[in-house]
Design a protein around this motif. Structure first.
Motif, PDB file in Angstrom:
ATOM      1  N   UNK A  76      36.458 -28.906  18.431  1.00 18.23           N
ATOM      2  CA  UNK A  76      38.237 -28.684  17.593  1.00 18.23           C
ATOM      3  C   UNK A  76      37.966 -28.504  16.302  1.00 18.23           C
ATOM      4  N   UNK A  77      37.277 -29.628  15.730  1.00 16.56           N
ATOM      5  CA  UNK A  77      37.494 -29.326  14.231  1.00 16.56           C
ATOM      6  C   UNK A  77      36.776 -28.209  13.790  1.00 16.56           C
ATOM      7  N   UNK A  78      35.844 -27.318  14.255  1.00 16.12           N
ATOM      8  CA  UNK A  78      34.796 -26.402  13.892  1.00 16.12           C
ATOM      9  C   UNK A  78      36.394 -25.683  14.395  1.00 16.12           C
ATOM     10  N   UNK A  79      37.083 -25.173  14.888  1.00 15.39           N
ATOM     11  CA  UNK A  79      37.687 -24.372  15.245  1.00 15.39           C
ATOM     12  C   UNK A  79      38.734 -24.238  14.098  1.00 15.39           C
TER      13      UNK A  79
ATOM     14  N   UNK B 230      31.590 -18.866  15.949  1.00 19.88           N
ATOM     15  CA  UNK B 230      30.695 -18.156  17.023  1.00 19.88           C
ATOM     16  C   UNK B 230      29.983 -20.012  17.033  1.00 19.88           C
ATOM     17  N   UNK B 231      29.683 -20.920  16.476  1.00 24.29           N
ATOM     18  CA  UNK B 231      29.981 -22.090  16.453  1.00 24.29           C
ATOM     19  C   UNK B 231      30.914 -22.616  17.792  1.00 24.29           C
TER      20      UNK B 231
ATOM     21  N   UNK C 226      32.946 -33.981  22.568  1.00 25.05           N
ATOM     22  CA  UNK C 226      32.047 -35.422  21.924  1.00 25.05           C
ATOM     23  C   UNK C 226      30.548 -35.115  21.487  1.00 25.05           C
ATOM     24  N   UNK C 227      30.047 -35.623  20.445  1.00 30.83           N
ATOM     25  CA  UNK C 227      28.968 -35.144  20.233  1.00 30.83           C
ATOM     26  C   UNK C 227      27.894 -36.425  21.070  1.00 30.83           C
TER      27      UNK C 227
END
Length: 727
Positions: free
Chosen positions: A294-297, A326-327, A336-337
């Motif tokens: 979500x943070x990447x988007x 793309x990520x 989650x990580x």
């Protein structure tokens, strides 16, 4: 695979001429190499270094700094690089030595080798001010930002680690006493904690080296610049020529020194700021930062909007937004990580095809459930050798806020038993049991209950030892260990009970005392064959001849175990294992009977027994049997020795035990510890008769008393034959 199919891997590791052999030789001579390297550092401070040698040393300094930075990025725990503070010291000394050597060359000949000249020309070029500003920026970054921050983190980490050490040590002791870990694992964890504390303490001091190195670099650079210009002007150079030449060399020297210093200080900061984990820093960063789709988007969308602002170049913003999009596409199925990081396996699992994803997830879930069920079944099948079950009101007594409690007492008990009796107790498994009453507890040996009791938390047990002067107010009870009348009193009644002459004991000590006495009564059941093997192996380290002679030619571990159990059943210490094994080796040539072997070993342990039963003045106080009584008992043991003797029936033996109990009770009134002294051929029978009703009474034979020890007969057990009657 056939032999011909095995590929040729070259020389074996460790073989002549191999890389492994070279590594082994380096490790073997590491102390010599380290000593020579440190002495070489000192040499660079006082002796001139040729420009060619200086270039080689500067190249090594840069390579070493890069390598240390990469090493710190790949460690998983700070303990893997515990030598880093010392490395930091040596690298600082090495750079200072190079600074001194380059300063000598700059001021004496106006040159400092090809590397320093190349650095100066590359950075300074035609503008001296640019080179000086770049050098000052590097100094500020290292001194103000990295070094200061790393030093503060090292200081705080050292403080927190040292403050947390007692709690971590108690947690290890708790796991050890609970049987969750063994002694080797506890030792490894304690060593890891000590290493971690030493590392952060050393890093707190080592950070001062880096700060001092930055200050020294600034001072040396200033001296080189001012001194070089002055020396050039005293020669044939003008002010401009001297400034241009020596400024170039000075800035080059400063950059060659400060770039490696910046790399090493960055490595120190990375090592102190990273958290311990199963993976390297790079893997953790990618997993924890990139594992938030979500943070990447959202970041990708923000960059697209920034590229639309008037005057902004859209290409760099939109290019990076496309990379983030793309990520996000590649990680959007991960929530989650934690899912991305995985467990202990460093290599990622192969990615399943889309059609197999659901099936694989279900299979993995079923596999985990099956494994969990199997582990639970294995846990249920495991029988604790020694366990203490407690009610829920006693849970706070396991370990209080001060760190003491049942766990601490149990640890001391294990040490005391090992030192006094020579047996290493198994770990005591402490667990709660809701089926017990809230203040109750029970002791289990081999999964079977052998004792139970009830205590009152936050109360004290007051017992009348014979010196009490009056009654006290409290809850009447019975001492769970010895069955004596006692009273539970609260904090207010504790002082009153002590003043009135009562013996007052806290509830935790009452429980531990009961546990200790229960363990002593079950020593023989706690000694396993594996314990015997370990004891024998320990003896083999110091006395291998007696072990090789006895086992397995004359006796096996099982027979030795039975003899040791017989000794422990009567609380005879087995600390002197070499003497016990020597006695067994001598006696095994005559008999294999375990009971006879036990008697012969007891006779060899005469000094130990006399020391065990002697009073404060070194006197052994004894109660004996009248001669004709001993003769009759001996005849019942061996009828062939006295064919005209009268038979002994159970009623006679019962009356004999009662008479022994009465006589010993009278003899013990003075507070003396009295033993029952009998002939060697009746000792075993009398001991078995007496042990049932008088477990604390020691039955010894005349052959177990050494002549050097004084023996005082307190009383004699007599029997009224007419009153007893015959059958």
């Amino acid at each position: 695979m056939s032999k011909s199919a095995v590929p040729d891997m070259g020389p074996a590791i460790g073989g002549p001429g191999s890389v492994g052999s070279m590594g082994q030789r380096l490790i073997r001579h590491a102390d010599w190499l380290m000593g020579m390297a440190v002495l070489g550092l000192m040499v660079t401070l006082i002796t001139p270094v040729p420009p060619v040698v200086l270039d080689i040393l500067l190249t090594f300094n840069i390579a070493f700094s890069v390598m240390m930075l990469l090493v710190t990025l790949n460690v998983r725990h700070t303990s893997e690089l515990s030598t880093f503070p010392t490395i930091l010291l040596f690298s600082t000394l090495f750079r200072l030595g190079l600074n001194v050597a380059s300063t000598r060359l700059i001021l004496s000949g106006g040159e400092a080798g090809a590397i320093i000249t190349a650095f100066g020309q590359f950075v300074v070029g035609s503008n001296l001010a640019v080179g000086l500003v770049v050098f000052l920026i590097l100094i500020i970054i290292q001194f103000v930002v990295i070094t200061k921050g790393a030093g503060r983190i090292s200081e705080v980490s050292a403080r927190f680690v040292l403050d947390a050490m007692p709690g971590k040590q108690m947690a290890i002791d708790a796991d050890l006493n609970a049987g969750l870990i063994d002694a080797d694992e506890a030792k490894t964890r304690r060593a890891r904690i000590a290493t971690e504390a030493e590392f952060y303490g050393a890093m707190d001091g080592a950070s001062k080296f880096v700060r001092g190195d930055a200050i020294a670099g600034l001072i040396i650079t200033s001296l080189n610049l001012v001194g070089g210009i002055a020396i050039g002007m005293m020669g044939s150079m003008t002010l401009g020529e001297a400034g241009q030449r020596y400024s170039l060399l000075t800035v080059g020297d400063g950059l060659v020194s400060q770039v490696p210093a910046l790399l090493v200080s960055t490595a120190a900061a990375v090592l102190t700021t990273r958290a311990s984990g199963r993976q390297s820093l790079g893997q953790n960063l990618i997993a924890q930062v990139g594992g938030r789709p979500k943070a990447t988007l959202i970041s990708s969308g923000v960059l697209v909007l920034l590229g639309l602002l008037p005057g902004m170049p859209p290409l760099p913003f939109w290019l990076l937004a496309g990379v983030l999009f793309l990520g996000w596409r590649s990680t959007r199925s991960i929530d989650g990580a934690e899912d991305l990081i995985g467990d202990a396996n460093d290599e990622p699992a192969p990615k399943p095809r889309a059609g197999q994803a659901v099936a694989n997830d279900e299979a993995a879930t079923n596999a985990r459930d099956i494994e969990a069920d199997a582990e639970e079944v294995r846990t249920l099948l495991t029988v604790d050798r020694l366990a203490l079950e407690i009610g829920y009101r006693l849970i706070p007594l396991v370990q209080d806020k001060s760190g003491s409690g049942i766990l601490d007492h149990v640890a001391q008990l294990r040490k005391s038993v090992a030192a006094k009796h020579g047996i290493v107790l198994p770990a005591v498994r402490i667990k709660d049991n809701v089926r017990l009453e809230p203040s109750g507890y029970r002791v289990l040996v081999g999964g079977v209950e052998v004792a139970r009791g009830t205590i009152e938390p936050e109360h004290w047990l007051a017992m009348d030892g014979g010196g009490a002067v009056g009654p006290i107010v409290g809850k009447e009870t019975t001492d769970p260990t010895f069955g004596l009348p006692a009273w539970w009193v609260d904090s207010a009644g504790r002082d009153e009970a002590e003043i009135m002459g009562y013996t007052v004991i806290d509830s935790t000590s009452v429980l531990v005392t009961h546990l200790s006495e229960t363990i002593k009564r079950n020593f023989d059941e706690l000694l396993t064959r594996d314990d015997v093997k370990e004891l024998v192996e320990n003896v083999k380290l110091d006395a291998p001849a007696v072990v090789d002679e006895l086992i397995p030619d004359r006796l096996g571990y099982g027979e030795v175990q039975n003899v040791l159990r017989n000794l422990l059943r009567e609380e005879v210490p087995i600390r002197n294992m070499p003497l016990i094994l020597e006695a067994l080796s001598d006696a095994a040539t005559r008999t294999k009977d375990v009971e006879q072997l036990t008697e012969l070993v007891r006779q060899r342990l005469a000094r130990t027994l006399c020391e065990l039963y002697a009073g404060d003045k070194g006197v052994v106080y004894a109660v004996t049997l009248e001669p004709h009584l001993e003769s009759r008992i001996a005849a019942s043991v061996d009828p062939k020795s006295a064919s005209d003797s009268k038979p002994v029936d159970p009623a006679y033996l019962q009356r004999l035990v009662e008479r022994i109990e009465e006589t010993l009770s009278t003899a013990n009134q003075g507070g003396r510890e009295v033993v029952l002294l009998v002939r060697s051929n009746v000792r075993r029978l009398i001991g078995e008769l007496v042990r049932a009703s008088l477990p604390k009474v020691a039955v010894v034979s005349y052959n177990e008393m050494i002549p050097a020890r004084s023996i005082e007969t307190v009383d004699i057990v007599r029997m009224d034959e007419v009153r007893v009657g015959e059958s």
